[in-house]
Design an enzyme around this catalytic site. Structure first.
Site, PDB file in Angstrom:
ATOM      1  CB  THR A   1     -31.996 -24.030  16.426  1.00  0.00           C
ATOM      2  OG1 THR A   1     -30.810 -23.272  16.269  1.00  0.00           O
ATOM      3  CG2 THR A   1     -31.670 -25.419  16.889  1.00  0.00           C
TER       4      THR A   1
ATOM      5  CE  LYS B   1     -28.595 -10.290  38.571  1.00  0.00           C
ATOM      6  NZ  LYS B   1     -27.267 -10.774  38.294  1.00  0.00           N
TER       7      LYS B   1
ATOM      8  CD  GLU C   1     -29.956 -26.545  19.941  1.00  0.00           C
ATOM      9  OE1 GLU C   1     -31.144 -26.794  20.228  1.00  0.00           O
ATOM     10  OE2 GLU C   1     -29.530 -25.391  19.726  1.00  0.00           O
TER      11      GLU C   1
ATOM     12  CD1 TRP D   1     -31.328 -14.637  39.518  1.00  0.00           C
ATOM     13  CD2 TRP D   1     -31.665 -13.582  37.590  1.00  0.00           C
ATOM     14  NE1 TRP D   1     -30.098 -14.439  38.932  1.00  0.00           N
ATOM     15  CE2 TRP D   1     -30.279 -13.792  37.749  1.00  0.00           C
ATOM     16  CE3 TRP D   1     -32.102 -12.918  36.433  1.00  0.00           C
ATOM     17  CZ2 TRP D   1     -29.335 -13.380  36.808  1.00  0.00           C
ATOM     18  CZ3 TRP D   1     -31.161 -12.511  35.500  1.00  0.00           C
ATOM     19  CH2 TRP D   1     -29.806 -12.734  35.688  1.00  0.00           C
TER      20      TRP D   1
HETATM   21  P1  AMP Z   1     -36.660 -25.576  20.118  1.00  0.00           P
HETATM   22  O1  AMP Z   1     -35.261 -25.954  19.867  1.00  0.00           O
HETATM   23  O2  AMP Z   1     -37.238 -24.696  19.079  1.00  0.00           O
HETATM   24  O3  AMP Z   1     -37.487 -26.788  20.371  1.00  0.00           O
HETATM   25  O4  AMP Z   1     -36.697 -24.712  21.453  1.00  0.00           O
HETATM   26  C1  AMP Z   1     -36.199 -25.242  22.661  1.00  0.00           C
HETATM   27  C2  AMP Z   1     -36.534 -24.320  23.800  1.00  0.00           C
HETATM   28  O5  AMP Z   1     -37.962 -24.229  23.974  1.00  0.00           O
HETATM   29  C3  AMP Z   1     -36.044 -24.819  25.136  1.00  0.00           C
HETATM   30  O6  AMP Z   1     -34.684 -24.528  25.335  1.00  0.00           O
HETATM   31  C4  AMP Z   1     -36.950 -24.070  26.096  1.00  0.00           C
HETATM   32  O7  AMP Z   1     -36.519 -22.748  26.313  1.00  0.00           O
HETATM   33  C5  AMP Z   1     -38.261 -24.025  25.345  1.00  0.00           C
HETATM   34  N1  AMP Z   1     -39.155 -25.096  25.824  1.00  0.00           N
HETATM   35  C6  AMP Z   1     -39.410 -26.284  25.246  1.00  0.00           C
HETATM   36  N2  AMP Z   1     -40.317 -26.983  25.962  1.00  0.00           N
HETATM   37  C7  AMP Z   1     -40.634 -26.232  27.031  1.00  0.00           C
HETATM   38  C8  AMP Z   1     -41.502 -26.407  28.162  1.00  0.00           C
HETATM   39  N3  AMP Z   1     -42.263 -27.483  28.322  1.00  0.00           N
HETATM   40  N4  AMP Z   1     -41.555 -25.398  29.070  1.00  0.00           N
HETATM   41  C9  AMP Z   1     -40.809 -24.281  28.937  1.00  0.00           C
HETATM   42  N5  AMP Z   1     -39.981 -24.059  27.891  1.00  0.00           N
HETATM   43  C10 AMP Z   1     -39.892 -25.024  26.957  1.00  0.00           C
END
Ligand code: AMP
Length: 543
Positions: free
Chosen positions: A184, A439, A328, A444
């Protein structure tokens, strides 16, 4: 008392063996870096995965060794997914959009033995070359005729396969054995590795196949724009062959016109990718006044899909599924397909539901907790940090005790870093990343909510909302806008639009214009970069 049933370890190569036999018509169509379109069936891919495994064995790759890829979506990358994991080695996908420093870090951290790369990345590899481990074997993913002219010592992928038997004595592996590795790109610190097992990958593929059965079925033609180099292309390389759906691999060109052409020509039924990609495709659809032929389903995730985008697709007859997940989690956690009764609701009510991030996949449990770690009700109102648990969720980061220790709560649930609510029908709403929430005076404000509304303004091409420190309120929202065309929206105009949906105290105090929004390596807006740039922006005194 135990059941009296056979136990066969879950194994990734069995998916492809199954597809080769049960779905002989399923194919992988790839836009190649060589410039043409290439086709192979799942049966041919199974044979080539065997040849690849022999070739890698010849290079000394053994069980548990990491074989890295730096490649677009294409059939050779697919073969690596199966050949590498199938022989018991670990397929480590590297995101080419990471910085050189991060790439070098993860190549060393993963202790990669071999790196297979698409020839478009030759300059990138040459740039890294002097810092790469000396014994790292470099394989250019092409044939002899297209080998790059380089001073580096490169092996040729097609030569590695040539003459090798197209069957392989695939070992029976422990189903918990490591199969794939993906880092990541955290906004702070070094990237962290999620190390998937055969078991987690196969179970995740089943769950994705069941939840997304609308697009994943025999005869389906699925376009993964989501990259194989990050988050396993949302599990598609595994879930598609499991169901017999064909994969249409777009290669490097992901702009609206290129995607439209490919989708139209290949009769793509379902396309999967992040919102930014669909902005480009929607513009092309609008310009041509029609959808690509056969296109009926889009899966969007990775960041929040704006309501206006969902509405645009639905009005043109394309069913939208808004999904959420993370590296993850293998990565899919929720999906937004509606049940039949939900599809009977008025159009606006359906769009309301589709704007949410959907319901959990089988095998994924969700809980939201308050600041003291206490579970909150699933009533659609209470919002707290989202924790997850399940067979597809990491149990720790690869060789990173420090990050692992901080990632889980006392009950062993993984903290996603997202703030969310869950309603009584099980629909998840992601409000924000914990660190992106604003905040203000102890309350929020969700940056995602504001962005979702502002993006529908005709003079806004894209936008982001960030927190700016404020002496009285702690933080206040600042709106960053990329204007559409020549005309810029005014702040009162934007406020008027927002006031239809949010309280007055949640309105952004100010607006700034930029030419484009900075993106992270995974295509999300980099709020960190924006906060660095506008952190000391002087807000007007709004009381
Ligand atoms: P990644 O590990 O790069 O796939 O990033 C994961 C993060 O992307 C998640 O923890 C969210 O914060 C964001 N994310 C993924 N899908 C969505 C979604 N449909 N809407 C809002 N945030 C998302």
């Amino acid at each position: 008392m135990h059941g009296m049933m056979m136990t066969q370890p879950l194994s990734i190569i069995e998916i492809l063996r199954y597809a080769a036999g049960a779905h002989p018509g399923g194919e992988i169509v790839s836009v190649r870096t060589e410039g043409d379109i290439h086709r192979e069936t799942y049966a041919e891919a199974f044979g080539r995965a065997a040849q690849l495994a022999h070739g890698l064995e010849g290079l000394g790759v053994g069980e548990g060794d990491r074989v890295a890829t730096l490649a677009w979506n294409g059939y050779r990358h697919f073969e690596l997914y199966y050949g590498v994991s199938g022989m018991g080695a670990v397929c480590h996908t590297i995101n080419p959009r990471l910085s050189a420093e991060q790439m070098l870090y993860i190549i060393r951290h993963a202790d990669d033995r071999v790196l297979c790369f698409d020839v478009t990345f030759t300059p990138l590899i040459e740039g890294l070359a002097e810092h790469l481990p000396e014994d790292l074997v470099l394989v250019a993913m092409t044939d002899r005729a297209h080998m790059p002219d380089s001073k580096l010592e490169l092996l040729c992928y097609e030569e590695l396969l040539e003459g090798q038997p197209d069957t392989y004595d695939w070992p029976e592996l422990d189903e918990e054995a490591a199969a794939a590795l993906c880092y990541t790109s955290g906004t702070t610190g070094n990237p962290k590795g999620a190390l998937y097992s055969h078991r987690s990958t196969v179970l995740h593929a089943f769950s994705v196949a069941v939840a997304l059965s609308k697009s994943l079925k025999e005869g389906g033609r699925v376009l993964p724009v989501v990259p194989l180099f990050h988050v396993n292309a949302w599990g598609l390389p595994y879930a598609a062959p499991l169901t017999g759906a064909s994969l249409i691999m777009p290669g490097p060109k992901l702009d609206g016109p290129s995607l439209f052409e490919l989708m139209d020509g290949e009769k793509v039924t379902s396309a999967w990718g992040v919102p930014t990609v669909w902005l480009g495709l929607r513009a092309e659809i609008d310009a041509r006044g029609r959808n690509p032929e056969g296109f009926g389903h889009v899966v969007v995730g990775g960041s929040a899909a704006p309501r206006s985008m969902i509405e645009g697709f639905e009005k043109s007859g394309v069913d939208v599924c808004h999904a959420w997940g993370m590296t993850e989690m293998s990565p899919v956690g929720t999906h937004g397909l509606l049940s039949e009764p939900m599809r009977e609701l008025p159009f606006d009510a359906q769009i309301d539901l589709k704007s949410k991030q959907g319901r959990r996949l089988f095998g994924v449990e969700l809980k939201i907790v308050d600041e003291g770690g206490q579970p909150l009700p699933h009533d659609g109102r209470a919002a707290g940090e989202l924790f997850v648990r399940g067979n597809g969720v990491i149990s720790g980061y690869f060789n990173n005790a420090e990050a692992s220790a901080a990632a889980f709560d006392d009950e062993g649930w993984f903290g996603t870093g997202d703030v969310a609510s869950i309603d009584d029908k099980g629909f998840l709403v992601i409000q924000d990343r914990t660190k992106d929430l604003i905040k203000s005076g102890g309350e929020w404000i969700s940056s995602i909510d504001l962005e979702n509304i502002v993006i529908a303004h005709p003079k806004v091409a894209s936008c982001a909302v960030i927190a700016v420190p404020h002496p009285k309120w702690d933080e206040r929202p600042l709106l960053v806008v990329v204007p559409e065309g020549g005309e810029k929206p005014t702040l009162p105009e934007v406020h008027e639009m927002l006031l239809e949906h949010v309280a007055r105290w949640q309105l952004p105090d100010d607006m700034v214009f930029v030419e484009e929004l900075p993106l992270t390596a995974t295509g999300k807006v980099s709020k960190l970069t924006l906060r660095d740039r506008f952190g000391d922006h002087a807000l007007p005194d709004v009381g």
